[in-house]
Design a protein around this motif. Structure first.
Motif, mmCIF file in Angstrom:
data_model
loop_
_atom_site.group_PDB
_atom_site.id
_atom_site.type_symbol
_atom_site.label_atom_id
_atom_site.label_comp_id
_atom_site.label_asym_id
_atom_site.label_seq_id
_atom_site.Cartn_x
_atom_site.Cartn_y
_atom_site.Cartn_z
ATOM 1 N N LYS A 422 29.248 6.378 40.897
ATOM 2 C CA LYS A 422 29.913 7.324 40.001
ATOM 3 C C LYS A 422 31.430 7.163 40.055
ATOM 4 O O LYS A 422 32.017 7.002 41.132
ATOM 5 C CB LYS A 422 29.501 8.761 40.346
ATOM 6 C CG LYS A 422 28.036 9.041 40.027
ATOM 7 C CD LYS A 422 27.710 10.504 40.146
ATOM 8 C CE LYS A 422 26.257 10.756 39.766
ATOM 9 N NZ LYS A 422 25.983 10.513 38.344
ATOM 10 N N ASP A 423 32.063 7.227 38.886
ATOM 11 C CA ASP A 423 33.510 7.017 38.802
ATOM 12 C C ASP A 423 34.288 8.013 39.653
ATOM 13 O O ASP A 423 35.341 7.671 40.210
ATOM 14 C CB ASP A 423 33.968 7.120 37.342
ATOM 15 C CG ASP A 423 33.474 5.968 36.488
ATOM 16 O OD1 ASP A 423 33.091 4.930 37.058
ATOM 17 O OD2 ASP A 423 33.461 6.116 35.245
ATOM 18 N N CYS A 424 33.778 9.230 39.769
ATOM 19 C CA CYS A 424 34.528 10.280 40.463
ATOM 20 C C CYS A 424 34.682 10.001 41.955
ATOM 21 O O CYS A 424 35.524 10.631 42.605
ATOM 22 C CB CYS A 424 33.868 11.633 40.252
ATOM 23 S SG CYS A 424 32.211 11.758 40.976
ATOM 24 N N SER A 426 35.310 6.941 43.232
ATOM 25 C CA SER A 426 36.014 5.674 43.433
ATOM 26 C C SER A 426 37.132 5.809 44.459
ATOM 27 O O SER A 426 37.309 4.939 45.320
ATOM 28 C CB SER A 426 36.572 5.174 42.100
ATOM 29 O OG SER A 426 37.289 3.970 42.267
ATOM 30 N N ALA A 432 35.039 0.210 43.317
ATOM 31 C CA ALA A 432 33.638 0.027 42.961
ATOM 32 C C ALA A 432 32.828 -0.404 44.173
ATOM 33 O O ALA A 432 33.306 -1.177 45.010
ATOM 34 C CB ALA A 432 33.521 -1.014 41.847
#
Length: 499
Positions: A422-424, A426, A432
């Motif tokens: 999930k991007d949150c 990172s 990533a």
């Protein structure tokens, strides 16, 4: 089938993935405002028809704005809700895992994207997350008067109400009410430890997962002094009537002003370094005893306990600029005095970190003071009280685009939830995820799922004679290692009681 029958009425969810149905924002108690404000959670009202539960409910009063998460909107009152992810809407019964979010008892919610229960549900669990009252609404002490008495630890009472909802309703979602694990991190983890020693929570869960539990607890005197500060900042009397007349937004804003005053004042004692105002109160009623004392006396011997902490907890707070900076030997000495640390403890850390700057020594000590050593002692006292405990440490390191990636506070949770993509998250995990990170997540999800199902996460139970812990790393399967630096903490008193 995406419609489920609860004790209050039918709810409709949605397909979160091919194998999992999610049902979000189900009320487990009445809105804790109006006549219910500062009271024990009241039963939710029943509804007719099918309630659409495809979005998270409103969050509790707070000023925090977390990446990817909703913010509190004054006037949104139906904040006591649960969310369910189930892989077996027509089957079961499956083990249940109930998640309690952290946030210094002041902020956070179940709607944070890293708490998405889809991956754990696909691993064979029915996953429940919940909102509860935080800040003054949930943990502020209100003095008694001749006319009025409000309960303390209202946030813990909310958590118990949610667990009762699970007992009464989770079978409809394919879950087994006789096999419930309650889990949490930071203040959520410490909440779980409290629930283990509370009579009101007895029998509502069968296993417990505690990640990076926050050590501080408050006495009634400490909590009462904090209330006087909040009331002064809000411009209201520190009485039941005065506090009830102040709006939730008034008390949130007042709390923020008190926190800022501590941050600005190096002479303000221990709260200058981490000005968290709220914590469970040892009131002799809702919370009769601190978890360490209760577990040592056997209060949790019927509940299996899985404990984890990260190896570099406090580096996160330095990175997000939410703690005081300590960069000189004089400041480090004052920090040790303000917390009453035993003689030789800081010197022992300095010897274990040769050549490290003062800031790193401070962060290492502070992380273990607030989280690491308390986690170790929870496992230790659970074992001494005749219960079964498993201890682990999260030590995943990597080099990211901006340098070394720390094994800091919260970095373990995206892996345990299987949400490292999930991007949150990172920032938390340093970019990533790699193939090795995906493998680590698979192993941690498997440990949680195995523990929730059988009480065995996949490594030996804690043995007080060796004090060894499972270590989570990306390389290999991890190793059992002795817990470092424990001897330096032998003369330190826990739980931490801060003025």
């Amino acid at each position: 089938m995406d419609i489920f029958k609860t004790t209050c009425g039918a709810v409709r969810g949605f397909r979160a993935s091919d194998d999992v149905v999610a049902v979000l924002g189900i009320p487990y108690a009445a809105p804790p405002f109006g006549p219910h404000r500062f009271r024990e959670p009241a039963p939710a009202e029943a509804w007719s028809g099918v309630r659409d539960c495809t979005a998270f409910g409103p969050i509790a009063p707070q000023s925090a704005e977390l990446p990817g998460s909703p913010v509190w909107t004054p006037g949104d009152e139906d904040i006591l809700t649960v969310n369910v992810w189930t892989p077996a809407p027509d089957g079961g019964p499956l083990p249940v895992l109930v998640w309690i979010h952290g946030g210094a008892y002041t902020f956070g919610s179940s709607a944070q994207p890293d708490f998405d229960g889809d991956a754990l549900a696909r691993a064979g669990l029915v996953v429940v997350t919940l909102n509860y009252r935080v800040g003054f609404e949930g943990f502020g002490h209100i003095p008694d008067s001749e006319e009025t008495s409000y309960p303390g630890n209202r946030g813990l009472l909310d958590q118990i109400a949610a667990l009762r909802w699970v007992r009464e309703n989770i079978a409809a979602f394919g879950g087994d009410p006789g096999n419930v694990t309650v889990a949490g991190q930071s203040s959520g983890g410490a909440s779980v430890a409290c629930l283990m020693v509370m009579d009101r929570a007895r029998g509502l869960f069968h296993r417990a997962v505690v990640h990076s539990p926050a050590s501080p607890h408050h006495t009634r005197d400490i909590a009462a002094a904090t209330t006087r500060e909040i009331a002064a900042a809000a411009g209201c009397p520190a009485t039941p009537e005065g506090l009830a007349a102040a709006s939730p937004q008034d008390l949130v804003a007042a709390s923020d002003r008190v926190v800022e005053a501590y941050r600005r004042d190096p002479a303000s004692g221990s709260r200058h370094y981490d000005p968290s105002l709220y914590a469970p109160v040892l009131d002799g009623d809702v919370l009769p005893v601190d978890p360490l004392t209760g577990l040592a006396a056997g209060a949790g011997r019927d509940v299996d306990l899985l404990v984890c902490h990260t190896t570099e907890e406090y580096w996160l707070f330095d990175a997000v600029d939410s703690c005081a900076k300590v960069g000189t030997e004089e400041q480090l000495e004052r920090f040790a005095q303000d917390f009453g640390l035993p003689d030789g403890l800081v010197a022992g850390y300095r010897a274990a970190l040769p050549g490290a700057p003062v800031l790193d020594v401070y962060l290492a000590v502070f992380g273990d003071l607030l989280f690491g050593e308390y986690a170790n002692r929870l496992a230790e006292q659970q074992a001494r009280g005749g219960g079964r405990a498993y201890l682990s440490r999260f030590d995943r390191r990597r080099t990211g685009p901006h340098g070394a990636v720390r094994a800091w506070h919260c970095a373990d949770i995206p892996f345990a939830f299987g949400n490292a993509d999930k991007d949150c998250v990172s920032f938390l995990i340093g970019g990533a995820p790699t193939a090795a990170d995906h493998d680590l997540a698979r192993r941690m999800v498997g440990a949680w799922a195995g523990f929730a199902a059988t009480g065995d996460p996949g490594w030996p139970a804690y043995d007080d004679t060796t004090g060894r812990a499972k270590v989570w790393r990306t390389e290999g399967e991890g190793q059992d290692e002795p817990v470092a630096l424990r001897a330096l903490w032998e003369r330190a008193e826990f739980p931490l009681l801060r003025a």
